[in-house]
Write an enzyme that holds these catalytic residues in place. Structure first.
Site, PDB file in Angstrom:
ATOM      1  N   LYS A 276       0.827  -1.206   0.000  1.00 25.21           N
ATOM      2  CA  LYS A 276       0.000   0.000   0.000  1.00 25.21           C
ATOM      3  C   LYS A 276       0.863   1.258   0.000  1.00 25.21           C
ATOM      4  O   LYS A 276       2.063   1.223   0.315  1.00 25.21           O
ATOM      5  CB  LYS A 276      -0.971  -0.025   1.179  1.00 25.21           C
ATOM      6  N   ARG A 311      -2.997 -10.482   4.709  1.00 23.44           N
ATOM      7  CA  ARG A 311      -3.339 -10.482   3.273  1.00 23.44           C
ATOM      8  C   ARG A 311      -2.162  -9.880   2.515  1.00 23.44           C
ATOM      9  O   ARG A 311      -1.802  -8.713   2.741  1.00 23.44           O
ATOM     10  CB  ARG A 311      -4.616  -9.667   3.051  1.00 23.44           C
TER      11      ARG A 311
END
Length: 332
Positions: A276, A311
């Site tokens: 991210k 994840r």
């Protein structure tokens, strides 16, 4: 004054007498941080917490979507979108997606997504999303017995995916996008309730919180109540604080520092930091493909906070790091 109780997780093999297991897993705790909106945080002994709080924090979590949560689990990301922030367009055909799934050896569950939810992404019709994910799901279901997750906000997509053999519904909207999704997710072996402020189109415009840690906690608690009212048992829910979804860099850091607070919700905890933007901002990696080392570091941090599922895009690297961490860190 409402008190929030954050267990202070430890993994040292020298576990003191009286320490409690964190969520029945590999971490233990013998102190808590008492948090509130009206007073400074305070570290306190177990004796100062209500018995029901300690019971909820220490109780083992039930399996979700065929995943045993007594050990850390890796969710491998498989995007079949043309525009995802990290790997858009790379795995859009069933053949490419199947090859990618085989390359994710070491994952405990695969998460298939057909709609990008990166900041600024536009919503696509359910029919288009179904057309992207269904051939891939069918091919994967015929090829592997691994649990499969469908990453969607839409009831129609979730319904089609469950019919094709998906085990878990991973909902980045936390039941806020499609009112019909809850009833569909109640059929699944598991449901992931994620926190987000706003929609992908708007979520990074100007996210604000009074106290991000506690505001996210309260929003997840409200989401759990809604899920239960729609037939989804709490025992089948994973909660996800939603790193990067309506959060600034500092919001993400604050959530990561005190992740263990969310064990108090009584559910398994899923954390998705992989590749991210804030990983790149902190680690000096402008391109998503260059954020693997920072992503692995945050996955290990989440596991040390007791998170049951991480994840990730980089499954092989995360599995190797996790195996070493478990071997030398006393968490096996």
């Amino acid at each position: 004054m409402t008190a929030y109780w954050r267990p202070i997780p430890m993994t040292d093999p020298a576990r003191p007498r009286g320490a409690l297991p964190l969520a029945g897993g590999w971490c233990w705790f013998d102190r808590l941080e008492r948090l509130s909106r009206d007073a400074a945080p305070e570290v306190v002994p177990l004796s100062e917490a209500p018995p029901d709080v300690l019971d909820r924090l220490s109780a083992p979590r039930a399996p979700v979507a065929r995943l045993d949560l007594s050990a850390p689990r890796i969710m491998g990301v498989l995007n079949v979108t043309p525009d995802s922030f990290s790997d858009g367009g790379l795995h859009a055909t069933p053949e490419a997606a199947l090859a990618r799934a085989r390359a994710l050896a070491g994952a405990d569950i695969l998460d298939i997504g057909g709609e990008s939810t990166r900041p600024g992404a536009a919503t696509i019709p359910a029919e288009e999303e179904i057309a992207r994910v269904l051939p891939v799901l069918r091919a994967l279901r015929a090829d592997t017995d691994l649990p499969l997750s469908i990453d969607t906000r839409k009831a129609a997509v979730a319904q089609a995916a469950l019919d094709a053999g998906a085990d878990l519904v991973n909902d980045v909207s936390g039941l806020a996008f499609d009112p019909a999704l809850g009833a569909v997710a109640a059929r699944a072996g598991g449901y992931c309730l994620m926190h987000a402020q706003g929609t992908p189109e708007t979520m990074q415009a100007d996210p604000r919180y009074d106290d991000v840690l506690l505001d996210v906690h309260d929003a997840l608690e409200a989401g759990l109540a809604l899920a239960e009212s729609q037939g989804i048992p709490r025992a089948r829910v994973l909660v996800d604080p939603g790193l990067g979804f309506g959060k600034t860099l500092q919001h993400n850091v604050s959530l990561l520092r005190r992740l263990s607070l969310y064990h108090g919700l009584g559910c398994g905890l899923l954390v998705g930091a992989s590749r991210k933007g804030f990983v790149g901002a902190l680690g000096g990696a402008a391109q998503a493909r260059d954020r693997m080392p920072g992503s692995v570091a945050l996955a290990l941090h989440a596991v040390r906070q007791g998170a049951q599922v991480v994840r990730v895009h980089d499954v092989t690297e995360t599995r190797q790091a996790l195996s070493l961490h478990q071997a030398v860190g006393g968490t096996t």
